[in-house]
Design a protein around this motif. Sequence first.
Motif, PDB file in Angstrom:
ATOM      1  N   THR A 134       0.853  -1.194   0.000  1.00 19.26           N
ATOM      2  CA  THR A 134       0.000   0.000   0.000  1.00 19.26           C
ATOM      3  C   THR A 134       0.884   1.238   0.000  1.00 19.26           C
ATOM      4  O   THR A 134       1.658   1.453   0.953  1.00 19.26           O
ATOM      5  CB  THR A 134      -0.909   0.026   1.237  1.00 19.26           C
ATOM      6  OG1 THR A 134      -1.699  -1.173   1.278  1.00 19.26           O
ATOM      7  CG2 THR A 134      -1.831   1.246   1.207  1.00 19.26           C
ATOM      8  N   PRO A 135       0.836   2.077  -1.057  1.00 22.86           N
ATOM      9  CA  PRO A 135       1.650   3.297  -1.102  1.00 22.86           C
ATOM     10  C   PRO A 135       1.257   4.253   0.014  1.00 22.86           C
ATOM     11  O   PRO A 135       0.138   4.192   0.548  1.00 22.86           O
ATOM     12  CB  PRO A 135       1.344   3.891  -2.480  1.00 22.86           C
ATOM     13  CG  PRO A 135       0.786   2.753  -3.278  1.00 22.86           C
ATOM     14  CD  PRO A 135       0.054   1.891  -2.293  1.00 22.86           C
ATOM     15  N   PRO A 136       2.138   5.161   0.412  1.00 23.94           N
ATOM     16  CA  PRO A 136       1.802   6.130   1.462  1.00 23.94           C
ATOM     17  C   PRO A 136       0.716   7.102   1.001  1.00 23.94           C
ATOM     18  O   PRO A 136       0.551   7.358  -0.202  1.00 23.94           O
ATOM     19  CB  PRO A 136       3.130   6.848   1.719  1.00 23.94           C
ATOM     20  CG  PRO A 136       3.905   6.683   0.452  1.00 23.94           C
ATOM     21  CD  PRO A 136       3.512   5.360  -0.107  1.00 23.94           C
ATOM     22  N   ALA A 137      -0.029   7.610   1.947  1.00 23.26           N
ATOM     23  CA  ALA A 137      -1.072   8.589   1.618  1.00 23.26           C
ATOM     24  C   ALA A 137      -0.433   9.877   1.115  1.00 23.26           C
ATOM     25  O   ALA A 137       0.575  10.336   1.667  1.00 23.26           O
ATOM     26  CB  ALA A 137      -1.927   8.868   2.842  1.00 23.26           C
ATOM     27  N   PRO A 138      -0.985  10.489   0.079  1.00 22.09           N
ATOM     28  CA  PRO A 138      -0.405  11.739  -0.464  1.00 22.09           C
ATOM     29  C   PRO A 138      -0.615  12.898   0.504  1.00 22.09           C
ATOM     30  O   PRO A 138      -1.532  12.912   1.329  1.00 22.09           O
ATOM     31  CB  PRO A 138      -1.179  11.941  -1.765  1.00 22.09           C
ATOM     32  CG  PRO A 138      -2.470  11.210  -1.557  1.00 22.09           C
ATOM     33  CD  PRO A 138      -2.165  10.046  -0.676  1.00 22.09           C
ATOM     34  N   ASP A 139       0.258  13.914   0.396  1.00 23.53           N
ATOM     35  CA  ASP A 139       0.167  15.094   1.271  1.00 23.53           C
ATOM     36  C   ASP A 139      -0.918  16.058   0.810  1.00 23.53           C
ATOM     37  O   ASP A 139      -1.423  16.862   1.604  1.00 23.53           O
ATOM     38  CB  ASP A 139       1.522  15.825   1.297  1.00 23.53           C
ATOM     39  CG  ASP A 139       2.605  14.967   1.939  1.00 23.53           C
ATOM     40  OD1 ASP A 139       2.257  14.132   2.797  1.00 23.53           O
ATOM     41  OD2 ASP A 139       3.781  15.122   1.565  1.00 23.53           O
ATOM     42  N   ASP A 140      -1.288  16.010  -0.467  1.00 30.78           N
ATOM     43  CA  ASP A 140      -2.310  16.917  -0.977  1.00 30.78           C
ATOM     44  C   ASP A 140      -3.669  16.226  -0.968  1.00 30.78           C
ATOM     45  O   ASP A 140      -3.860  15.195  -0.328  1.00 30.78           O
ATOM     46  CB  ASP A 140      -1.941  17.418  -2.383  1.00 30.78           C
ATOM     47  CG  ASP A 140      -1.640  16.258  -3.319  1.00 30.78           C
ATOM     48  OD1 ASP A 140      -2.090  15.135  -3.026  1.00 30.78           O
ATOM     49  OD2 ASP A 140      -0.939  16.468  -4.338  1.00 30.78           O
TER      50      ASP A 140
END
Length: 220
Positions: A148-154
Amino acid sequence: MDTSVIDLPAPVAARLRRPGWRDPRLLAGIAMVAASVLLGSWAVRTAQATVPVYVTRAALVPGDRVGADDLAVVEVRLGTVNLDHYLRADRPIAADGIVVREVGRGELVPASAVGSAADLDLRPVSVTLTRPPSQDVAPGALVDVWFTPPAPDDDTAPAEPRQLAGGLTVAEVTTPSGAFRASGGSAVQVLVPTDVLPTILTALAADGTVDVVPVPGTGD
């Protein structure tokens, strides 16, 4: 008119002669009876004969060395299974025998499941989890590995998880005990085919989360 009487010989009754020991029919009958007795005796002995065969005390996974402490001996009747396909206890175990495919707990050990290190195209990789693993994640079980990729900052939508590999064998599970169990930190060692190693190792080195998901019905 003269009448003459002809005396005919009295009929003689035919008598059956008792067959002698040299009579071929008697000898053939004795031979058939003896053959039937011997065949029946052989069939009974064969049905009752058993051969010692190894069964596993616990699940064996690829890479394990096969030792007497890992195995138990059971007697299997001849004719119930083809014993040439299994590891027999009346024959020595190869000193360098390596498990090349998983064998469940309490199963007869197939001869094809034991080979050498050269036959093993798998490598152990440790995956550290952020959450406690399912109880179905146990040595010998099969798991799928997901990233699972990290959650985006935007405000963009997060990337969906993707499967890295499926049906990998669990070799070992290390879980913290006591108060540390709920905080995660469990390590699951999975056996990865060499051609999938780059994908798994890249995901472990990247930002994101790697999870192991058990395949239902494969736990020990």
